[in-house]
Design an enzyme around this catalytic site. Structure first.
Site, mmCIF file in Angstrom:
data_model
loop_
_atom_site.group_PDB
_atom_site.id
_atom_site.type_symbol
_atom_site.label_atom_id
_atom_site.label_comp_id
_atom_site.label_asym_id
_atom_site.label_seq_id
_atom_site.Cartn_x
_atom_site.Cartn_y
_atom_site.Cartn_z
ATOM 1 N N ASP A 136 0.811 -1.228 0.000
ATOM 2 C CA ASP A 136 0.000 0.000 0.000
ATOM 3 C C ASP A 136 0.845 1.280 0.000
ATOM 4 O OD1 ASP A 136 -2.081 -1.818 0.263
ATOM 5 O OD2 ASP A 136 -2.252 -1.548 2.427
ATOM 6 N N GLY A 179 -4.907 -1.418 -1.908
ATOM 7 C CA GLY A 179 -4.276 -0.207 -1.362
ATOM 8 C C GLY A 179 -4.868 0.236 -0.045
HETATM 9 O O1 F6P Z 1 -2.338 -4.073 3.346
HETATM 10 C C1 F6P Z 1 -2.190 -4.880 2.232
HETATM 11 C C2 F6P Z 1 -3.522 -5.302 1.699
HETATM 12 O O2 F6P Z 1 -3.311 -6.137 0.582
HETATM 13 C C3 F6P Z 1 -4.456 -4.154 1.337
HETATM 14 O O3 F6P Z 1 -4.126 -3.567 0.102
HETATM 15 C C4 F6P Z 1 -5.785 -4.843 1.367
HETATM 16 O O4 F6P Z 1 -6.832 -3.937 1.622
HETATM 17 C C5 F6P Z 1 -5.633 -5.815 2.495
HETATM 18 O O5 F6P Z 1 -4.239 -6.034 2.652
HETATM 19 C C6 F6P Z 1 -6.299 -7.150 2.292
HETATM 20 O O6 F6P Z 1 -6.202 -7.848 3.474
HETATM 21 P P1 F6P Z 1 -6.401 -9.416 3.629
HETATM 22 O O7 F6P Z 1 -5.200 -10.100 3.081
HETATM 23 O O8 F6P Z 1 -6.535 -9.609 5.102
HETATM 24 O O9 F6P Z 1 -7.624 -9.784 2.851
#
Ligand code: F6P
Length: 357
Positions: A136, A179
């Protein structure tokens, strides 16, 4: 023997292993007196004493390997002070594991939430060194995070591929880019992929402007339009709502994500055929790009230097061409967002990209 704990926490990214390799190689090169303990699955491993003693060979051949050899998990900062389901005091448990393992310090690779907890552990008296990980690029105190450029590559490749099919069929396409609450990834992939419209959380959109931009392209005889939409994009009217009101609104809306809502609105108003592509977690997968390999190696070496100097309580950050220690108390709790008035936004607007504002 000095025992150094390594821990990777939160959502993974492409250059976690490359960064750990950078720290490990530098420590091993400086002295035979270092032993590395791999804490498994992030802070969870520290809470529940799940770890393994690492060997030098564990860090060989991992420069190009995505993911994390230690595993990761999400342990939200807001729950850190709450006991677990069996009444365990998580912070106390982490401190006890640290003491029991006789660690000299903890090297913590992670994003915003992870750095907040790293700062909490620092306040609790542990020696910590942070490393800025996230696709991000939203960590305060560093120009760049590792993982970001690799994710830009994936998201850009996705937009490139959409271009060819969008042209063939004369359709409007939305590519939804990760992001979290910021638009760095969407902005960079959008520009690199030649998107016509880029929607970011930092620049709330007006659906009338978005529709006008799509219509204008049609009037100009363009066969297709491509929108790069950040997963956290928000309309002007929704940006006026409180966090609670917005959450409630999202619960009651029929769309799986913001792109589907925008797609439905464009379709209804223009009658044009819309398709949505969500590359999702593929943006975090695969090998780190060369740029990330370079900054990970440098950040790793800089973190090792802080350990050798016993300069704890910092995250290593990138400032211009330099790598500098940034106090964790300054990093914790802040978000680095895209500035709507920055030159990159102005230049993108100058060449006709619409931000829907
Ligand atoms: O922080 C990295 C990220 O990939 C973000 O871009 C996204 O919103 C989130 O993690 C997704 O999280 P998870 O892997 O818990 O679904």
């Amino acid at each position: 023997m000095k025992r150094i704990g390594f821990l990777t926490s939160g959502g993974d990214c492409q250059a976690l292993n490359a960064t750990m390799r950078g720290v490990a190689k530098s420590l091993y090169a400086s002295s035979d007196d270092y032993e590395i303990i791999g804490i498994l699955d992030g802070y969870k491993g520290l809470m529940y004493e799940n770890y393994k003693v690492m060997k030098r060979e564990d860090f060989a051949g991992i420069l190009t390997q995505g993911g994390t050899i230690l595993g990761s998990s999400r342990q939200p900062f807001k729950h850190m002070r709450k006991p677990d389901e069996n009444g365990l005091d998580k912070v106390l448990a982490m401190k006890e594991t640290y003491k029991k393992l006789n660690l000299e310090c903890l090297v913590i690779l992670g994003g915003n939430g992870t750095q907040k907890t790293a700062n909490l552990l620092r306040e609790e008296g542990l020696n910590v060194v942070g490393l800025p990980k996230t696709i991000d690029n939203d960590i305060w105190g560093t120009d760049m995070t590792f993982g970001f450029q690799s994710a830009v590559d994936v998201a850009t490749d996705c937009i490139d591929r959409i271009h060819t099919t969008a042209f063939s069929h004369g359709r409007v396409f939305i590519v939804e880019v990760m992001g979290h609450k910021v638009g760095w990834l969407t902005l960079h992939a959008g520009i690199a992929g030649g998107a016509d419209i880029i929607l970011l959380p930092e620049i709330p959109y007006d659906i009338d402007s978005v529709v006008a931009a799509v219509e204008k392209r049609k009037e100009q005889g363009k066969r297709f339009s491509i929108l790069a939409v950040a997963e956290g994009a928000i309309s002007k009217e929704d940006a006026q709502l409180t966090k609670k009101e917005y959450k409630q609104k999202l619960k009651n809306n029929p769309y799986p994500s913001i792109s589907y809502r925008i797609g439905a609105e464009i379709e209804e108003r223009t009658g044009q055929e819309i398709r949505i592509t969500v590359p999702g977690h593929a943006q975090r997968g695969g090998s780190p790009c060369p740029y990330d390999r370079v900054i990970s190696t440098r950040l790793g070496a800089a973190a090792a230097k802080l350990i050798m100097e016993k300069n704890y309580g910092n995250m290593v950050g990138i400032k211009g061409d330099d790598i500098v220690p940034v106090p964790l108390e300054e990093v914790a709790g802040k978000l680095k967002m895209v500035d709507p008035d920055s030159s990159i936004i102005k230049q993108a607007k100058d060449l006709g990209i619409s931000f829907g504002d």
